[in-house]
Scaffold this active site. Structure first.
Site, PDB file in Angstrom:
ATOM      1  CG  HIS A 214      -2.015  -1.067   1.397  1.00  0.00           C
ATOM      2  ND1 HIS A 214      -2.136  -1.993   1.904  1.00  0.00           N
ATOM      3  CD2 HIS A 214      -2.892  -1.128   0.189  1.00  0.00           C
ATOM      4  CE1 HIS A 214      -3.164  -2.884   1.823  1.00  0.00           C
ATOM      5  NE2 HIS A 214      -3.645  -2.321   0.727  1.00  0.00           N
ATOM      6  CB  ALA A 291       8.705   5.303   7.251  1.00  0.00           C
ATOM      7  CB  SER A 292       8.884  -0.470   7.403  1.00  0.00           C
ATOM      8  OG  SER A 292      10.209  -0.700   7.634  1.00  0.00           O
ATOM      9  CG  ASP A 317       8.405   7.755  11.414  1.00  0.00           C
ATOM     10  OD1 ASP A 317       8.397   8.644  12.356  1.00  0.00           O
ATOM     11  OD2 ASP A 317       7.120   7.023  11.343  1.00  0.00           O
ATOM     12  CD  GLU A 322       8.612   2.944  17.534  1.00  0.00           C
ATOM     13  OE1 GLU A 322       7.455   3.224  17.902  1.00  0.00           O
ATOM     14  OE2 GLU A 322       8.998   2.754  16.590  1.00  0.00           O
ATOM     15  CG  HIS A 352       5.975   4.954  14.923  1.00  0.00           C
ATOM     16  ND1 HIS A 352       5.986   3.806  15.569  1.00  0.00           N
ATOM     17  CD2 HIS A 352       5.068   4.998  13.994  1.00  0.00           C
ATOM     18  CE1 HIS A 352       5.404   2.842  14.661  1.00  0.00           C
ATOM     19  NE2 HIS A 352       4.838   3.535  13.800  1.00  0.00           N
ATOM     20  CB  ILE A 353       5.088  11.452  13.038  1.00  0.00           C
ATOM     21  CG1 ILE A 353       6.500  11.575  12.713  1.00  0.00           C
ATOM     22  CG2 ILE A 353       5.170  11.694  14.666  1.00  0.00           C
ATOM     23  CD1 ILE A 353       6.642  13.154  12.206  1.00  0.00           C
ATOM     24  N   GLY A 354       5.034   8.463  10.997  1.00  0.00           N
ATOM     25  CA  GLY A 354       4.594   8.455   9.408  1.00  0.00           C
ATOM     26  C   GLY A 354       3.127   8.417   9.152  1.00  0.00           C
TER      27      GLY A 354
HETATM   28  N1  LIG Z   1       5.609   4.711  10.256  1.00  0.00           N
HETATM   29  C1  LIG Z   1       4.595   4.730  10.241  1.00  0.00           C
HETATM   30  O1  LIG Z   1       3.666   5.353  10.988  1.00  0.00           O
HETATM   31  C2  LIG Z   1       3.872   3.628   9.521  1.00  0.00           C
HETATM   32  C3  LIG Z   1       2.539   3.927   9.225  1.00  0.00           C
HETATM   33  C4  LIG Z   1       1.693   2.885   8.392  1.00  0.00           C
HETATM   34  C5  LIG Z   1       2.492   1.601   8.092  1.00  0.00           C
HETATM   35  N2  LIG Z   1       3.819   1.425   8.746  1.00  0.00           N
HETATM   36  C6  LIG Z   1       4.591   0.044   8.348  1.00  0.00           C
HETATM   37  O2  LIG Z   1       4.856  -0.142   7.191  1.00  0.00           O
HETATM   38  C7  LIG Z   1       5.050  -1.229   6.727  1.00  0.00           C
HETATM   39  C8  LIG Z   1       4.289  -1.426   5.302  1.00  0.00           C
HETATM   40  O3  LIG Z   1       2.977  -1.020   5.246  1.00  0.00           O
HETATM   41  P1  LIG Z   1       2.087  -1.309   3.911  1.00  0.00           P
HETATM   42  O4  LIG Z   1       0.588  -0.749   4.382  1.00  0.00           O
HETATM   43  O5  LIG Z   1       2.598  -0.872   2.759  1.00  0.00           O
HETATM   44  O6  LIG Z   1       2.123  -2.909   3.875  1.00  0.00           O
HETATM   45  P2  LIG Z   1       1.586  -3.746   2.847  1.00  0.00           P
HETATM   46  O7  LIG Z   1       1.183  -5.242   3.433  1.00  0.00           O
HETATM   47  O8  LIG Z   1       0.508  -3.252   1.881  1.00  0.00           O
HETATM   48  O9  LIG Z   1       2.821  -4.062   1.786  1.00  0.00           O
HETATM   49  C9  LIG Z   1       4.110  -4.759   2.474  1.00  0.00           C
HETATM   50  C10 LIG Z   1       4.772  -5.339   1.236  1.00  0.00           C
HETATM   51  O10 LIG Z   1       6.079  -5.722   1.637  1.00  0.00           O
HETATM   52  C11 LIG Z   1       6.307  -7.038   0.990  1.00  0.00           C
HETATM   53  N3  LIG Z   1       7.072  -7.847   1.825  1.00  0.00           N
HETATM   54  C12 LIG Z   1       6.811  -8.603   2.701  1.00  0.00           C
HETATM   55  N4  LIG Z   1       8.307  -9.193   3.137  1.00  0.00           N
HETATM   56  C13 LIG Z   1       9.067  -8.759   2.332  1.00  0.00           C
HETATM   57  C14 LIG Z   1      10.481  -9.047   2.277  1.00  0.00           C
HETATM   58  N5  LIG Z   1      11.117  -9.687   3.097  1.00  0.00           N
HETATM   59  N6  LIG Z   1      11.060  -8.395   1.090  1.00  0.00           N
HETATM   60  C15 LIG Z   1      10.453  -7.505   0.243  1.00  0.00           C
HETATM   61  N7  LIG Z   1       9.203  -7.344   0.362  1.00  0.00           N
HETATM   62  C16 LIG Z   1       8.575  -7.900   1.202  1.00  0.00           C
HETATM   63  C17 LIG Z   1       4.807  -7.592   0.683  1.00  0.00           C
HETATM   64  O11 LIG Z   1       4.687  -8.465  -0.282  1.00  0.00           O
HETATM   65  C18 LIG Z   1       4.059  -6.410   0.560  1.00  0.00           C
HETATM   66  O12 LIG Z   1       3.772  -6.098  -0.760  1.00  0.00           O
HETATM   67  C19 LIG Z   1       4.299  -2.155   7.605  1.00  0.00           C
HETATM   68  O13 LIG Z   1       5.233  -2.533   8.702  1.00  0.00           O
HETATM   69  C20 LIG Z   1       3.618  -0.970   8.406  1.00  0.00           C
HETATM   70  O14 LIG Z   1       3.430  -1.615   9.971  1.00  0.00           O
HETATM   71  C21 LIG Z   1       4.640   2.285   9.479  1.00  0.00           C
HETATM   72  O1  LIG Z   2      -0.087   5.128  14.883  1.00  0.00           O
HETATM   73  C1  LIG Z   2       0.560   4.330  15.448  1.00  0.00           C
HETATM   74  O2  LIG Z   2       0.882   4.022  16.451  1.00  0.00           O
HETATM   75  C2  LIG Z   2       1.262   3.305  14.380  1.00  0.00           C
HETATM   76  C3  LIG Z   2       1.534   3.897  12.876  1.00  0.00           C
HETATM   77  C4  LIG Z   2       1.728   2.870  12.037  1.00  0.00           C
HETATM   78  O3  LIG Z   2       3.178   2.162  12.334  1.00  0.00           O
HETATM   79  C5  LIG Z   2       0.839   1.849  11.862  1.00  0.00           C
HETATM   80  O4  LIG Z   2       1.163   0.419  11.846  1.00  0.00           O
HETATM   81  O5  LIG Z   2      -0.176   2.111  11.109  1.00  0.00           O
END
Ligand SMILES: NC(=O)c1ccc[n+]([C@@H]2O[C@H](COP(=O)([O-])OP(=O)(O)OC[C@H]3O[C@@H](n4cnc5c(N)ncnc54)[C@H](O)[C@@H]3O)[C@@H](O)[C@H]2O)c1
Ligand SMILES: O=C(O)CC[C@@H](O)C(=O)O
Length: 474
Positions: A214, A291-292, A317, A322, A352-354
């Protein structure tokens, strides 16, 4: 108001009954009330989120449903839950484990974000818990398998903050390329330092996206619109958006990218995905953005790669540890390398504000709260990340003397036959069953059920050895 009649019992545990039939005799339900059709006792307070003509399955006095919301869940989400009449306690922070255990014992629903760890140890104490709402994308903070084995559904919001993360990353790419963090810090300290050395435009540079889900795919579109070339690596073959291109290996991506950005989930395979060998593969003078999840980057290896100048900048991030609340916690007590990290140049550190925008938090609040209401009131599991997704069309207002039976059970042969022997004394209007791994979820709408017969129905289902959790909604 009639007394609560939503029932759940955990396997192998002392029977914890939120509102059990054992209590019927002492409940405010008078014989006169009990003799009435069930439907007449619901009308007083209809839930807001049902279509006209559909009967709300309000199986309980909603004030008996206790919900604990941690980590500052958005008000729009809180309002949806309060509108239902549930008792909602909302705290701004997460809780230390001992306090969490104390509080979770008492609630049917808990709402969390990324900080609260719902481990087996914590969930073992959650004897009344029906459902967990993760008001975020990630669900790695919850022991999903253990929750499923206890019949506890988990919901999240899979993409409501994806755009916010993608926009943050775009901002960071420019900030890193122009060393904006350093220049701004210098000016804050009163230093004028006008430099162009090793400051770049992002136009024509290559962005390597690891994880094209996503967030990664949204970022791909934004980056191309700013003139970047986009390549991506994902364990799954995925359609390339725009003129982006999937590369076959992580190594190929690292060797070709000027900016590497990580968007993978926290999995055993992604822990320390970027460590010394990967930094060595990256181009000299390239940049890293994470930011993952904090587990994905080996931070001491990053410190080394930046100190040597091989990596020209980074934006983080997320971190392995944390803090539970805002405050002066980002130090060596939290993560042993805290000070080393803070001393680096051209390193953007954010807490962690993504996904922390007004838009994203509101959308997440609404999406997850609505899923919780659907599950509590109707047993619908659409969007659940750990139970099979099951729904039946709603019961109509005019359909009287009906009960909805939810039977979460171990996925073993012969269960459906036994359940139907029990339900067979009534008229089964609709039934659906699905399984996910070892756990199966059966939902049946049964008519011609008299109020007094519900206890018998429930008790007989409870005696089945496959039972994980039984709910009877009516
Ligand atoms: N910083 C933040 O505030 C914040 C906000 C939202 C999401 N996130 C984190 O971001 C990450 C991704 O979110 P998303 O919604 O895009 O997830 P998603 O599930 O839509 O996409 C993740 C992608 O990673 C791929 N993947 C899995 N293992 C892999 C590997 N070993 N190598 C390469 N690709 C691999 C999957 O096939 C998938 O296409 C999640 O960990 C989520 O928790 C962080
Ligand atoms: O808002 C949060 O604490 C987490 C944000 C992000 O890492 C998520 O997984 O959606």
């Amino acid at each position: 108001m009639a007394s609560a009649q939503d029932i759940k019992i955990k396997p192998g545990a002392p029977r914890e009954v939120s509102h059990s039939f054992q209590n019927l005799s002492t409940s405010p339900v008078t014989p006169q009330l009990a003799a009435q059709s069930f439907a007449s006792s619901w009308g007083a307070k209809l839930p807001q989120r049902i279509a006209p003509g559909e009967r709300p399955l309000k199986p309980f006095n909603t004030q008996d449903v206790k919900i604990l919301l941690l980590e500052n869940v958005n008000k729009a989400g809180q309002d949806i839950l309060r509108e239902q009449g549930y008792q909602v306690e909302a705290l701004k922070t997460s809780l230390p484990e001992d306090q969490l255990i104390e509080k979770i014992r008492d609630v049917q629903v808990i709402g969390i974000r990324s900080k609260t760890k719902l481990t087996e140890k914590v969930l073992r104490e959650a004897k009344n818990l029906l459902v967990i709402g993760c008001f975020c994308i990630g669900t790695n903070q919850v022991d999903l398998d253990y929750a499923a084995r206890q019949g506890i559904a988990v919901f999240n919001s899979p993409f409501a903050n994806s755009r916010s993360v993608a926009e943050l990353v775009i901002g960071e790419i420019i900030c890193l390329a122009r060393q904006l963090g350093d220049r701004s810090n210098e000016m804050h300290r009163g230093t004028w330092n006008k430099v162009s050395a090793k400051c770049w435009e992002i136009r024509g540079k290559t962005l390597g996206i690891v994880g094209y889900g996503h967030i990664g795919s949204q970022l791909s579109v934004l980056a191309e619109s700013m003139g970047m070339n986009v390549i991506y690596y994902d364990v799954v073959t995925l359609m390339a958006l725009g003129t982006s291109r999937q590369v076959p290996t992580l190594e190929a991506l690292l060797e070709e990218s000027d900016f590497v950005t990580l968007h993978v989930p926290d999995l055993p395979e992604t822990r320390n995905l970027i460590s010394t060998p990967q930094f060595e593969r990256m181009k000299s003078g390239s940049y890293l953005i994470n930011a993952s999840r904090g587990s994905v980057v080996d931070i001491p290896a990053l410190v080394k790669a930046m100190n040597s100048g091989h990596v020209a900048g980074a934006a983080l991030d997320v971190y392995p540890q944390e803090p539970a609340a805002n405050g002066d916690y980002f130090n060596n007590d939290l993560n042993v390398w805290g000070e080393d990290l803070r001393s680096l140049k051209n390193l953007i550190l954010t807490p962690h504000i993504g996904g922390s925008t007004e838009e994203a938090q509101r959308a997440i609040g609404i999406e997850v709260s609505e899923a919780l209401v659907r599950y509590i009131n109707q047993g619908i599991t659409l969007g659940s990340v750990n139970l099979p997704e099951v729904q039946l069309r709603s019961i109509k207002l005019e359909e009287d003397n009906k009960a909805r039976v939810i039977f979460i059970h171990n996925n073993v042969p012969g269960v459906l036959r036994k359940v139907n022997e029990i339900l067979g004394d009534h008229n089964v209007d609709k039934q659906i069953s699905d399984s996910k791994g070892d756990i199966a979820y059966l939902m049946a709408d049964v008519s011609n059920v008299k109020f007094g017969e519900i206890k018998d129905l429930w008790e007989r289902l409870e005696l089945l050895s496959s039972r994980v959790l039984t709910r009877v909604l009516y």
